[in-house]
Design an enzyme around this catalytic site. Structure first.
Site, PDB file in Angstrom:
ATOM      1  CG  HIS A  56       5.494   1.327  12.831  1.00 14.07           C
ATOM      2  ND1 HIS A  56       5.705   2.670  12.619  1.00 14.07           N
ATOM      3  CD2 HIS A  56       6.667   0.842  13.298  1.00 14.07           C
ATOM      4  CE1 HIS A  56       6.941   2.972  12.962  1.00 14.07           C
ATOM      5  NE2 HIS A  56       7.546   1.906  13.375  1.00 14.07           N
ATOM      6  CG  HIS A  78      -0.768   4.999  15.369  1.00 15.21           C
ATOM      7  ND1 HIS A  78      -1.024   5.884  14.354  1.00 15.21           N
ATOM      8  CD2 HIS A  78       0.515   4.602  15.193  1.00 15.21           C
ATOM      9  CE1 HIS A  78       0.054   6.010  13.601  1.00 15.21           C
ATOM     10  NE2 HIS A  78       0.999   5.251  14.092  1.00 15.21           N
TER      11      HIS A  78
END
Ligand code: RDZ
Length: 284
Positions: A205, A247
């Protein structure tokens, strides 16, 4: 560093745990020779490994001892112990960075699930996550290409499609090579993921947000407020990865850098309308 779980019966600072004669953990000073009953024959007991570690050349060198690489029993430390006991400054720096990364990411994962401290904003973060997902961008670029009636528009949309595919390939390769697990507090409830998407490094992303952000700013004529909105969107996509627990901070930071560089590659491989028509002509 002495283990807090070890039952202490010895000094506080500068000591390391060892198994005492009574089977209980004892702390010993690193400056004094350990008691005889603790000097195990090498390899017979984990304590001997620990004594070997506490007598490492760096420590002995620090305490002014003359024989830098001898163990507490006076024997020569095996090379692998010397090497392992003397990590390079780079190794220490990387370990510190990793520890800080994991700690900070855990602290920032405030909406990793509904009952997290900021769980109420999880739906909003999930919306931002979808806005940075590969599928909406691929479908959107293909739709704009289909609806575009100018050569310039078709050129831009075709190159955007190629950029998105390039991003997926490069991120997939790096993820497959590094194979870093996602944070332990992540709840893997993303829609439409590839096999490599179980890995954390880098954030796909973040790479897409940085690359597409640069692409939009370079190829769309946008008023200043909209340009600010594009930058804000890209930043929010990156932050949402950490807030959602998807993340670690370093995954997103590297993803932003990788996406920024990916755009340079897209510009270098830019397919003009003439080139695209030539290619279409060949396939037509
Ligand atoms: C299925 C397609 C076309 C793209 C996958 C998009 C995706 C799920 C990427 C993973 O992103 P993070 O690495 O940031 O979690």
């Amino acid at each position: 560093m002495p283990s807090p779980k070890a039952k202490t019966s010895g000094g506080r600072s500068g000591s390391s745990p060892g198994i005492g004669g009574n089977g209980r953990y004892e702390f010993m000073s690193l400056n004094r020779r350990p008691p005889q009953h603790l000097l195990q024959r090498q390899g017979s007991d984990p304590t001997s490994a620990r004594l070997r570690a506490s007598e490492s050349p760096t420590r002995r060198r620090g305490s002014g001892s003359s024989n830098a690489s001898t163990s507490s029993t006076g024997g020569q430390l095996p090379e692998e112990d010397c090497m392992r006991l003397n990590p390079s400054i780079v190794g220490i720096a990387l370990s510190s960075l990793l520890a800080t990364d994991l700690w900070l990411s855990k602290r920032l994962g405030v909406c990793a699930c509904e009952d997290s401290s900021w769980g109420s904003i999880r739906p909003l973060m999930k919306l931002i996550e979808i806005s940075g997902h590969g599928i909406p961008w691929l479908v959107g670029a293909a739709y704009c290409l289909y609806k575009s009636d100018s050569a310039a528009g078709q050129e831009v949309m075709l190159n955007l499609l190629m950029a998105l595919v390039l991003d997926l390939i490069l991120v997939g390769i790096v993820k497959a090579v590094v194979r870093r697990r996602r944070p332990s507090h992540n709840r893997m409830d993303m829609f439409a993921t590839f096999s490599v998407d179980r890995y954390s490094f880098p954030s796909g992303h973040a790479t897409r947000a940085a690359m597409c952000g640069r692409f939009l700013l370079a190829h769309l004529v946008l008023a200043a407020p909209l340009r600010v909105l594009v930058i804000l969107w890209a930043t929010l996509v990156g932050f949402s990865r950490v807030l959602l627990g998807r993340h670690n901070v370093t995954d997103v930071a590297f993803g932003f850098g990788m996406g920024y560089c990916q755009y340079n590659l897209v510009e270098a491989l830019w397919m003009s309308s003439a080139t695209l028509n030539g290619l279409m002509g060949q396939f037509a």
